[in-house]
Motif scaffolding. Sequence first.
Motif, PDB file in Angstrom:
ATOM      1  N   VAL A 232      41.393  47.279  63.202  1.00 30.17           N
ATOM      2  CA  VAL A 232      42.412  48.227  63.308  1.00 30.17           C
ATOM      3  C   VAL A 232      42.148  49.466  63.639  1.00 30.17           C
ATOM      4  O   VAL A 232      40.930  50.052  63.173  1.00 30.17           O
ATOM      5  CB  VAL A 232      43.035  48.064  61.720  1.00 30.17           C
ATOM      6  CG1 VAL A 232      44.281  49.212  61.676  1.00 30.17           C
ATOM      7  CG2 VAL A 232      43.531  46.869  61.511  1.00 30.17           C
ATOM      8  N   TYR A 233      42.842  50.190  64.603  1.00 27.24           N
ATOM      9  CA  TYR A 233      42.485  51.740  64.925  1.00 27.24           C
ATOM     10  C   TYR A 233      43.724  52.416  64.415  1.00 27.24           C
ATOM     11  O   TYR A 233      45.005  52.297  64.508  1.00 27.24           O
ATOM     12  CB  TYR A 233      42.621  51.631  66.405  1.00 27.24           C
ATOM     13  CG  TYR A 233      42.177  52.883  67.017  1.00 27.24           C
ATOM     14  CD1 TYR A 233      40.899  53.613  66.946  1.00 27.24           C
ATOM     15  CD2 TYR A 233      43.448  53.909  67.627  1.00 27.24           C
ATOM     16  CE1 TYR A 233      40.591  54.737  67.493  1.00 27.24           C
ATOM     17  CE2 TYR A 233      43.039  54.869  68.325  1.00 27.24           C
ATOM     18  CZ  TYR A 233      42.032  55.532  68.012  1.00 27.24           C
ATOM     19  OH  TYR A 233      41.542  56.862  68.597  1.00 27.24           O
ATOM     20  N   GLU A 234      43.442  53.592  63.884  1.00 28.16           N
ATOM     21  CA  GLU A 234      44.260  54.592  63.551  1.00 28.16           C
ATOM     22  C   GLU A 234      44.798  55.421  64.520  1.00 28.16           C
ATOM     23  O   GLU A 234      44.082  56.515  65.148  1.00 28.16           O
ATOM     24  CB  GLU A 234      43.732  55.288  62.254  1.00 28.16           C
ATOM     25  CG  GLU A 234      43.148  54.694  61.229  1.00 28.16           C
ATOM     26  CD  GLU A 234      42.452  55.881  60.123  1.00 28.16           C
ATOM     27  OE1 GLU A 234      42.501  56.898  60.163  1.00 28.16           O
ATOM     28  OE2 GLU A 234      41.541  55.260  59.264  1.00 28.16           O
ATOM     29  N   GLU A 235      45.689  54.989  65.093  1.00 28.98           N
ATOM     30  CA  GLU A 235      46.092  55.738  66.427  1.00 28.98           C
ATOM     31  C   GLU A 235      47.016  57.193  66.046  1.00 28.98           C
ATOM     32  O   GLU A 235      46.746  57.941  66.766  1.00 28.98           O
ATOM     33  CB  GLU A 235      47.517  54.907  66.830  1.00 28.98           C
ATOM     34  CG  GLU A 235      47.735  54.917  68.273  1.00 28.98           C
ATOM     35  CD  GLU A 235      48.412  53.707  68.739  1.00 28.98           C
ATOM     36  OE1 GLU A 235      49.724  53.995  68.816  1.00 28.98           O
ATOM     37  OE2 GLU A 235      47.940  52.701  69.512  1.00 28.98           O
ATOM     38  N   ASP A 236      47.718  57.280  64.805  1.00 27.75           N
ATOM     39  CA  ASP A 236      48.154  58.565  64.265  1.00 27.75           C
ATOM     40  C   ASP A 236      48.362  58.222  62.874  1.00 27.75           C
ATOM     41  O   ASP A 236      48.210  57.087  62.101  1.00 27.75           O
ATOM     42  CB  ASP A 236      49.352  59.065  65.575  1.00 27.75           C
ATOM     43  CG  ASP A 236      50.511  58.047  65.178  1.00 27.75           C
ATOM     44  OD1 ASP A 236      50.875  57.562  64.033  1.00 27.75           O
ATOM     45  OD2 ASP A 236      51.294  57.990  66.273  1.00 27.75           O
ATOM     46  N   LEU A 237      49.020  59.164  62.107  1.00 20.58           N
ATOM     47  CA  LEU A 237      49.183  59.213  60.993  1.00 20.58           C
ATOM     48  C   LEU A 237      50.306  58.282  60.538  1.00 20.58           C
ATOM     49  O   LEU A 237      50.074  57.800  59.309  1.00 20.58           O
ATOM     50  CB  LEU A 237      49.689  60.784  60.472  1.00 20.58           C
ATOM     51  CG  LEU A 237      48.856  61.679  60.704  1.00 20.58           C
ATOM     52  CD1 LEU A 237      49.752  63.259  60.226  1.00 20.58           C
ATOM     53  CD2 LEU A 237      47.758  61.646  59.739  1.00 20.58           C
ATOM     54  N   GLN A 238      51.120  57.848  61.160  1.00 18.02           N
ATOM     55  CA  GLN A 238      52.026  56.715  60.842  1.00 18.02           C
ATOM     56  C   GLN A 238      51.953  55.305  61.599  1.00 18.02           C
ATOM     57  O   GLN A 238      52.746  54.356  61.602  1.00 18.02           O
ATOM     58  CB  GLN A 238      53.477  57.047  61.183  1.00 18.02           C
ATOM     59  CG  GLN A 238      53.949  58.517  60.218  1.00 18.02           C
ATOM     60  CD  GLN A 238      55.374  58.832  60.831  1.00 18.02           C
ATOM     61  OE1 GLN A 238      56.009  58.875  61.744  1.00 18.02           O
ATOM     62  NE2 GLN A 238      56.087  58.820  59.674  1.00 18.02           N
ATOM     63  N   THR A 239      50.890  55.190  62.596  1.00 20.02           N
ATOM     64  CA  THR A 239      50.923  54.026  63.360  1.00 20.02           C
ATOM     65  C   THR A 239      49.206  53.422  63.343  1.00 20.02           C
ATOM     66  O   THR A 239      48.548  54.343  63.580  1.00 20.02           O
ATOM     67  CB  THR A 239      51.109  54.563  64.990  1.00 20.02           C
ATOM     68  OG1 THR A 239      52.422  55.169  64.940  1.00 20.02           O
ATOM     69  CG2 THR A 239      51.243  53.186  65.865  1.00 20.02           C
ATOM     70  N   ARG A 240      49.475  52.264  63.188  1.00 12.56           N
ATOM     71  CA  ARG A 240      47.924  51.523  63.141  1.00 12.56           C
ATOM     72  C   ARG A 240      48.104  50.669  64.386  1.00 12.56           C
ATOM     73  O   ARG A 240      49.058  49.975  64.531  1.00 12.56           O
ATOM     74  CB  ARG A 240      47.643  51.005  61.946  1.00 12.56           C
ATOM     75  CG  ARG A 240      47.352  51.578  60.917  1.00 12.56           C
ATOM     76  CD  ARG A 240      46.192  52.582  60.968  1.00 12.56           C
ATOM     77  NE  ARG A 240      45.933  53.390  59.972  1.00 12.56           N
ATOM     78  CZ  ARG A 240      46.126  54.767  59.746  1.00 12.56           C
ATOM     79  NH1 ARG A 240      47.197  55.366  60.911  1.00 12.56           N
ATOM     80  NH2 ARG A 240      46.119  55.359  58.788  1.00 12.56           N
ATOM     81  N   ARG A 241      47.077  50.310  65.080  1.00 15.19           N
ATOM     82  CA  ARG A 241      46.880  49.508  66.290  1.00 15.19           C
ATOM     83  C   ARG A 241      45.953  48.352  65.810  1.00 15.19           C
ATOM     84  O   ARG A 241      44.558  48.700  65.544  1.00 15.19           O
ATOM     85  CB  ARG A 241      46.409  50.073  67.470  1.00 15.19           C
ATOM     86  CG  ARG A 241      46.762  49.054  68.720  1.00 15.19           C
ATOM     87  CD  ARG A 241      46.443  49.971  69.840  1.00 15.19           C
ATOM     88  NE  ARG A 241      45.086  50.294  70.332  1.00 15.19           N
ATOM     89  CZ  ARG A 241      44.809  51.494  70.493  1.00 15.19           C
ATOM     90  NH1 ARG A 241      45.657  52.528  70.631  1.00 15.19           N
ATOM     91  NH2 ARG A 241      43.476  51.791  70.731  1.00 15.19           N
TER      92      ARG A 241
END
Length: 178
Positions: A77-86
């Motif tokens: 799981v990658y923390e793309e931004d404060l509201q999105t995980r990839r």
Amino acid sequence: MEHMGEHSIVFEEFKEADFPRLISWITTEEQLVQFAGTAFHFPLTKEQLIDHLKEPDRHIFKVIHQDTNAVIGHCEVYEEDLQTRRLCRILIGDKRFLGKGYGAALVAKLTKWCFSKPAIEVVALNVYDFNTAAINCYIKNGFIKVGLHKSATQVGHERWYSFRMTVNRSSFAAMINP
């Protein structure tokens, strides 16, 4: 006897001791690109994985089949931004467990894990357009195609295009609590 449900697998932190297993599952350049895009170069090596583990916004796991305690896969799981995980690098590497619903169970469990953080509104992923088994697995978990990436990945003489797929919190909640 639950063998394909969410509860028959768990994920634990991926560590250096897990490198040889993951490396053994990826035997061709095509498999590596399908697994990791352009993040690595073939052959996958311990050195590449050591650097990968150092990335602070990445959560890297091994997937364990609870009934047998066998490590059967890998996911991140990658923390793309404060509201999105990839979700990325999802692999059921142990061939005995392929085609039995473990990929879908893993995606469900990972997505649920992402949404366990209240700030997360969207879980996204990228998948090559020809990977219909994976696309169907993601659709089963509420993901929808939101775009085709304009750039392609060159693999040998082929050009591979990928979709971005997403599921938002409310859509996923409605699926697991109908």
